[in-house]
Design an enzyme around this catalytic site. Structure first.
Site, PDB file in Angstrom:
ATOM      1  N   LYS A  24       0.868  -1.178   0.000  1.00 41.89           N
ATOM      2  CA  LYS A  24       0.000   0.000   0.000  1.00 41.89           C
ATOM      3  C   LYS A  24       0.905   1.228   0.000  1.00 41.89           C
ATOM      4  CE  LYS A  24       0.015  -0.619   4.918  1.00 41.89           C
ATOM      5  NZ  LYS A  24      -0.457  -1.587   5.869  1.00 41.89           N
ATOM      6  N   GLY A  26       2.996   2.589  -1.817  1.00 39.23           N
ATOM      7  CA  GLY A  26       4.322   2.787  -2.414  1.00 39.23           C
ATOM      8  C   GLY A  26       5.015   1.461  -2.657  1.00 39.23           C
ATOM      9  N   VAL A  28       8.546  -1.235  -2.651  1.00 42.03           N
ATOM     10  CA  VAL A  28       9.696  -1.627  -1.834  1.00 42.03           C
ATOM     11  C   VAL A  28      10.825  -2.029  -2.779  1.00 42.03           C
ATOM     12  CG1 VAL A  28      10.441  -3.063   0.086  1.00 42.03           C
ATOM     13  CG2 VAL A  28       8.013  -2.668  -0.288  1.00 42.03           C
ATOM     14  N   ASP A 138      -2.581  -6.330  12.967  1.00 37.59           N
ATOM     15  CA  ASP A 138      -2.791  -6.548  11.525  1.00 37.59           C
ATOM     16  C   ASP A 138      -2.052  -7.802  11.079  1.00 37.59           C
ATOM     17  OD1 ASP A 138      -2.398  -4.525   8.486  1.00 37.59           O
ATOM     18  OD2 ASP A 138      -3.855  -6.040   9.085  1.00 37.59           O
ATOM     19  N   LYS A 140      -1.643 -11.037   9.324  1.00 35.00           N
ATOM     20  CA  LYS A 140      -2.248 -11.769   8.187  1.00 35.00           C
ATOM     21  C   LYS A 140      -1.101 -12.164   7.263  1.00 35.00           C
ATOM     22  CE  LYS A 140      -3.185  -7.347   5.937  1.00 35.00           C
ATOM     23  NZ  LYS A 140      -4.196  -6.403   5.487  1.00 35.00           N
ATOM     24  N   ASN A 143       1.370  -9.685   5.730  1.00 35.93           N
ATOM     25  CA  ASN A 143       2.332  -8.932   6.544  1.00 35.93           C
ATOM     26  C   ASN A 143       3.430  -9.819   7.101  1.00 35.93           C
ATOM     27  OD1 ASN A 143       1.012  -6.559   6.108  1.00 35.93           O
ATOM     28  ND2 ASN A 143      -0.206  -6.637   7.989  1.00 35.93           N
ATOM     29  N   ASP A 156       5.397  -4.800   8.888  1.00 33.54           N
ATOM     30  CA  ASP A 156       4.323  -3.814   8.731  1.00 33.54           C
ATOM     31  C   ASP A 156       3.566  -3.539  10.024  1.00 33.54           C
ATOM     32  OD1 ASP A 156       1.941  -3.139   6.092  1.00 33.54           O
ATOM     33  OD2 ASP A 156       2.358  -2.132   7.988  1.00 33.54           O
ATOM     34  N   THR A 174      -8.697  -6.517   4.432  1.00 35.34           N
ATOM     35  CA  THR A 174      -9.516  -7.651   4.813  1.00 35.34           C
ATOM     36  C   THR A 174      -9.964  -7.566   6.260  1.00 35.34           C
ATOM     37  OG1 THR A 174      -9.582 -10.017   5.113  1.00 35.34           O
ATOM     38  CG2 THR A 174      -7.435  -8.970   5.354  1.00 35.34           C
TER      39      THR A 174
END
Ligand SMILES: Nc1ncnc(NCCc2cnc(NC(=O)Nc3cccc(C(F)(F)F)c3)s2)c1Br
Length: 274
Positions: A24, A26, A28, A138, A140, A143, A156, A174
């Site tokens: 999200k 941007g 890497v 977060d 999941k 990440n 993240d 999600t």
């Protein structure tokens, strides 16, 4: 630990390597420092305009503040950050085997042995994070990253907080991993990460999260709130028993991982056809 003096970095000090993925806000890139000692890093580029537009600057600050102080083999390091007039750059540990969700979609699902190894490492990371009153919030597959030796690293921390937290998780993405107390916007504690660990265990073994309803978000909400858990027949009875016991996830995460490992060890033939 001794505060290492964080020096100011800038983009021209790096050789740019290949793009590692686009998350999200941007991209890497794999980068390397130009001067000795040569460090390989993952540089996450975030556009200030997008951050301001999405009103997440506070979250980015919190992520940097929280993650810079974390040191654990199963937590992706955030070494520091710098910015130019348009962008913010996060200097991240490079995870040699990339994103776990790509492995999951490639294999469909993981064996019990592999799942047990990952959940065990997640449990270690969560015990460390919760020991510092950090809730990730977060967890999941998207990440999670894999180090060069296949070790799992949680990344993240954009949604992490110091416990207890009660920020509604409004940014789209999600809901599958959210526990009832979060979908109802109530105050929540570290237990939200244990709930997500249970969802992750299910998804590693089955290939999709337990309360998923691809057709409608409100159905997913309903299924989470009711803990409407269904096990496919392919699931071994040990794992069914383990996951059913883990809901609500009052069980210590280590126990989940041990039970999974022992169930694998106890019934190796089960592991073959899971
Ligand atoms: N092989 C690899 N080795 C290392 N890293 C790789 N990918 C980067 C993984 C990340 C780690 N940390 C991150 N942090 C954020 O993205 N933060 C972020 C960004 C925007 C908005 C927000 C928020 F504030 F809105 F939440 C928070 S992305 C790869 Br592929």
């Amino acid at each position: 630990s001794r505060k290492s003096p964080t020096r100011e970095w800038s983009l021209h000090e790096f050789d740019m390597g290949r793009p590692l993925g686009k998350g999200k806000f941007g991209r890497v890139y794999m980068v390397r420092t130009k001067c000795e000692p040569r460090y390989i890093l993952a540089l996450k580029t975030l556009y200030k305009s997008e951050i301001i537009q999405s009103k997440v600057e506070k979250q980015i600050r919190r992520e940097i503040e929280i993650q810079q102080n974390l040191r654990h083999p199963n937590v992706l390091r955030l070494y520091g950050y710098f910015h130019d007039e348009k962008r913010i750059f996060l200097m991240l540990e490079f995870a040699g085997k990339g994103e776990l969700y790509k492995q999951l979609s490639k294999h469909g699902c993981f064996t019990e042995k592999r799942s047990a190894r990952y959940i065990d490492q997640m449990a270690d990371a969560l015990i460390y994070l919760h020991g510092k009153h950090v809730i990730h919030r977060d967890i999941k597959p998207e990440n999670l990253l894999l180090g060069i030796n296949g070790e799992l690293k949680i990344g993240d921390f954009g949604w992490s907080v110091h416990a207890p937290g009660n920020r509604r998780k409004t940014l789209c993405g999600t809901l599958d991993y959210l526990p009832p107390e979060m979908v109802e916007g109530k105050e929540h504690s570290e237990k939200v990460d244990y709930w997500a660990l249970g969802v992750l265990t299910y998804e590693f073994l089955i290939g999709n999260p337990p309360f998923e309803d691809r057709s409608s978000v409100s159905n997913t909400y309903r299924r989470i709130a009711k803990v409407d858990l269904r096990f496919p027949s392919s699931m071994s009875s040990d794992v069914k028993d383990l996951i059913a016991k883990a809901w609500p996830t009052t069980l210590l995460p280590k126990l989940i991982a041990d039970l999974l490992t022992s169930s694998y060890n106890m019934n190796p033939r089960n592991a073959l056809h899971s």
